[in-house]
Design a protein around this motif. Sequence first.
Motif, mmCIF file in Angstrom:
data_model
loop_
_atom_site.group_PDB
_atom_site.id
_atom_site.type_symbol
_atom_site.label_atom_id
_atom_site.label_comp_id
_atom_site.label_asym_id
_atom_site.label_seq_id
_atom_site.Cartn_x
_atom_site.Cartn_y
_atom_site.Cartn_z
ATOM 1 N N VAL A 46 -44.127 -12.141 19.922
ATOM 2 C CA VAL A 46 -43.032 -12.389 18.712
ATOM 3 C C VAL A 46 -41.882 -12.037 19.279
ATOM 4 O O VAL A 46 -40.659 -12.031 18.291
ATOM 5 C CB VAL A 46 -43.685 -11.323 17.712
ATOM 6 C CG1 VAL A 46 -42.899 -11.040 16.850
ATOM 7 C CG2 VAL A 46 -44.937 -11.292 17.492
ATOM 8 N N VAL A 47 -41.743 -11.307 20.289
ATOM 9 C CA VAL A 47 -40.247 -10.172 20.517
ATOM 10 C C VAL A 47 -39.277 -11.867 20.934
ATOM 11 O O VAL A 47 -38.120 -11.522 21.283
ATOM 12 C CB VAL A 47 -40.422 -9.754 21.673
ATOM 13 C CG1 VAL A 47 -38.690 -8.953 22.980
ATOM 14 C CG2 VAL A 47 -41.479 -8.569 21.668
ATOM 15 N N ASP A 48 -40.156 -12.667 21.948
ATOM 16 C CA ASP A 48 -38.935 -14.166 21.689
ATOM 17 C C ASP A 48 -39.091 -13.905 20.783
ATOM 18 O O ASP A 48 -37.277 -15.061 20.574
ATOM 19 C CB ASP A 48 -40.205 -14.918 22.976
ATOM 20 C CG ASP A 48 -40.267 -14.702 24.044
ATOM 21 O OD1 ASP A 48 -39.585 -13.700 24.286
ATOM 22 O OD2 ASP A 48 -41.092 -14.958 25.097
ATOM 23 N N ARG A 49 -39.536 -15.105 19.258
ATOM 24 C CA ARG A 49 -39.116 -15.432 18.783
ATOM 25 C C ARG A 49 -38.169 -14.355 18.319
ATOM 26 O O ARG A 49 -36.960 -14.272 17.206
ATOM 27 C CB ARG A 49 -40.568 -15.167 17.561
ATOM 28 C CG ARG A 49 -41.189 -16.636 18.150
ATOM 29 C CD ARG A 49 -42.486 -16.642 16.923
ATOM 30 N NE ARG A 49 -43.545 -17.363 16.986
ATOM 31 C CZ ARG A 49 -44.040 -17.594 17.232
ATOM 32 N NH1 ARG A 49 -45.113 -16.528 16.903
ATOM 33 N NH2 ARG A 49 -45.036 -18.425 17.806
ATOM 34 N N ALA A 50 -38.029 -12.858 17.842
ATOM 35 C CA ALA A 50 -37.217 -11.775 17.309
ATOM 36 C C ALA A 50 -35.953 -12.312 18.248
ATOM 37 O O ALA A 50 -34.503 -12.225 17.401
ATOM 38 C CB ALA A 50 -36.985 -10.442 17.634
ATOM 39 N N SER A 102 -31.275 -6.112 10.182
ATOM 40 C CA SER A 102 -32.214 -6.200 10.283
ATOM 41 C C SER A 102 -33.967 -6.953 11.550
ATOM 42 O O SER A 102 -34.370 -6.071 11.708
ATOM 43 C CB SER A 102 -32.473 -8.340 9.654
ATOM 44 O OG SER A 102 -31.866 -9.024 11.168
ATOM 45 N N MET A 103 -32.855 -6.943 12.711
ATOM 46 C CA MET A 103 -32.798 -6.687 14.033
ATOM 47 C C MET A 103 -33.135 -5.346 14.596
ATOM 48 O O MET A 103 -34.505 -5.063 14.603
ATOM 49 C CB MET A 103 -32.005 -6.561 15.016
ATOM 50 C CG MET A 103 -32.409 -8.652 14.990
ATOM 51 S SD MET A 103 -33.975 -9.127 16.086
ATOM 52 C CE MET A 103 -34.368 -9.976 14.205
ATOM 53 N N VAL A 104 -32.249 -4.145 13.758
ATOM 54 C CA VAL A 104 -32.683 -2.950 14.320
ATOM 55 C C VAL A 104 -34.516 -2.603 13.187
ATOM 56 O O VAL A 104 -35.614 -1.948 13.635
ATOM 57 C CB VAL A 104 -32.685 -1.870 13.509
ATOM 58 C CG1 VAL A 104 -32.882 -0.331 13.184
ATOM 59 C CG2 VAL A 104 -31.361 -1.556 14.125
ATOM 60 N N CYS A 105 -34.720 -2.546 12.075
ATOM 61 C CA CYS A 105 -36.068 -2.848 11.492
ATOM 62 C C CYS A 105 -37.205 -4.152 12.283
ATOM 63 O O CYS A 105 -37.917 -3.990 12.097
ATOM 64 C CB CYS A 105 -36.253 -3.908 9.783
ATOM 65 S SG CYS A 105 -34.827 -2.547 8.754
ATOM 66 N N VAL A 106 -37.421 -4.718 12.782
ATOM 67 C CA VAL A 106 -38.214 -5.897 13.061
ATOM 68 C C VAL A 106 -38.498 -4.929 14.581
ATOM 69 O O VAL A 106 -39.507 -4.656 15.195
ATOM 70 C CB VAL A 106 -37.367 -7.455 14.403
ATOM 71 C CG1 VAL A 106 -38.464 -8.071 15.092
ATOM 72 C CG2 VAL A 106 -37.634 -7.674 12.616
ATOM 73 N N ALA A 107 -37.472 -4.431 15.234
ATOM 74 C CA ALA A 107 -37.601 -3.671 16.437
ATOM 75 C C ALA A 107 -38.851 -2.583 15.437
ATOM 76 O O ALA A 107 -39.294 -1.879 16.686
ATOM 77 C CB ALA A 107 -36.446 -3.298 17.161
ATOM 78 N N ARG A 108 -38.175 -1.747 15.514
ATOM 79 C CA ARG A 108 -39.012 -0.542 14.686
ATOM 80 C C ARG A 108 -40.930 -0.643 14.657
ATOM 81 O O ARG A 108 -41.414 -0.270 14.173
ATOM 82 C CB ARG A 108 -38.655 0.535 13.756
ATOM 83 C CG ARG A 108 -36.364 1.087 14.190
ATOM 84 C CD ARG A 108 -36.566 1.718 13.051
ATOM 85 N NE ARG A 108 -37.160 3.096 12.490
ATOM 86 C CZ ARG A 108 -36.824 3.979 12.980
ATOM 87 N NH1 ARG A 108 -35.966 4.269 13.110
ATOM 88 N NH2 ARG A 108 -38.158 5.076 12.620
ATOM 89 N N TYR A 109 -40.717 -2.044 13.507
ATOM 90 C CA TYR A 109 -41.966 -2.866 13.392
ATOM 91 C C TYR A 109 -42.478 -2.641 14.257
ATOM 92 O O TYR A 109 -44.363 -2.427 14.380
ATOM 93 C CB TYR A 109 -41.852 -4.094 12.223
ATOM 94 C CG TYR A 109 -43.013 -4.531 12.273
ATOM 95 C CD1 TYR A 109 -43.557 -3.500 10.906
ATOM 96 C CD2 TYR A 109 -43.395 -5.901 12.479
ATOM 97 C CE1 TYR A 109 -45.023 -4.450 11.035
ATOM 98 C CE2 TYR A 109 -44.373 -6.180 12.617
ATOM 99 C CZ TYR A 109 -45.403 -5.532 11.262
ATOM 100 O OH TYR A 109 -46.733 -5.959 11.048
ATOM 101 N N LEU A 110 -42.318 -3.802 15.552
ATOM 102 C CA LEU A 110 -42.834 -3.847 16.751
ATOM 103 C C LEU A 110 -43.136 -2.968 17.305
ATOM 104 O O LEU A 110 -44.077 -2.964 17.970
ATOM 105 C CB LEU A 110 -41.683 -4.672 17.525
ATOM 106 C CG LEU A 110 -42.205 -6.023 16.888
ATOM 107 C CD1 LEU A 110 -40.972 -7.331 17.848
ATOM 108 C CD2 LEU A 110 -43.162 -6.776 16.427
ATOM 109 N N GLU A 111 -42.541 -1.910 17.396
ATOM 110 C CA GLU A 111 -43.081 -0.316 18.167
ATOM 111 C C GLU A 111 -43.804 -0.078 16.952
ATOM 112 O O GLU A 111 -44.249 0.748 17.773
ATOM 113 C CB GLU A 111 -41.108 0.228 18.937
ATOM 114 C CG GLU A 111 -40.996 1.597 19.094
ATOM 115 C CD GLU A 111 -40.107 1.973 19.037
ATOM 116 O OE1 GLU A 111 -39.937 2.212 18.374
ATOM 117 O OE2 GLU A 111 -39.531 2.407 20.513
ATOM 118 N N GLY A 112 -44.015 0.183 16.145
ATOM 119 C CA GLY A 112 -45.482 1.408 15.165
ATOM 120 C C GLY A 112 -44.631 1.611 14.779
ATOM 121 O O GLY A 112 -45.447 2.639 13.987
#
Length: 84
Positions: free
Chosen positions: A28-32, A72-82
Amino acid sequence: MTELTVFAAIYVLLALLCMIRVAKGPSVVDRAVAADSVDILTDVALVLFALESGRGIYLDIALVTAILGFLSMVCVARYLEGRL
């Protein structure tokens, strides 16, 4: 005009490669990261088109897409971090 055509072809090729990474990324990180790269390529293409056409409205659009891409990348990063 030839330089703009060459840059456009290179940007389209790079965006296609990034879209392949978005579709087939191993994680998922590579996709982001690939999706963020597509956003950056779009912003650069808009800036180059604004310089070529001489119209400043494309700079405003590039600024808005850059801000939305960052958020959007901040939101994705926060989501992936939990934490979201």
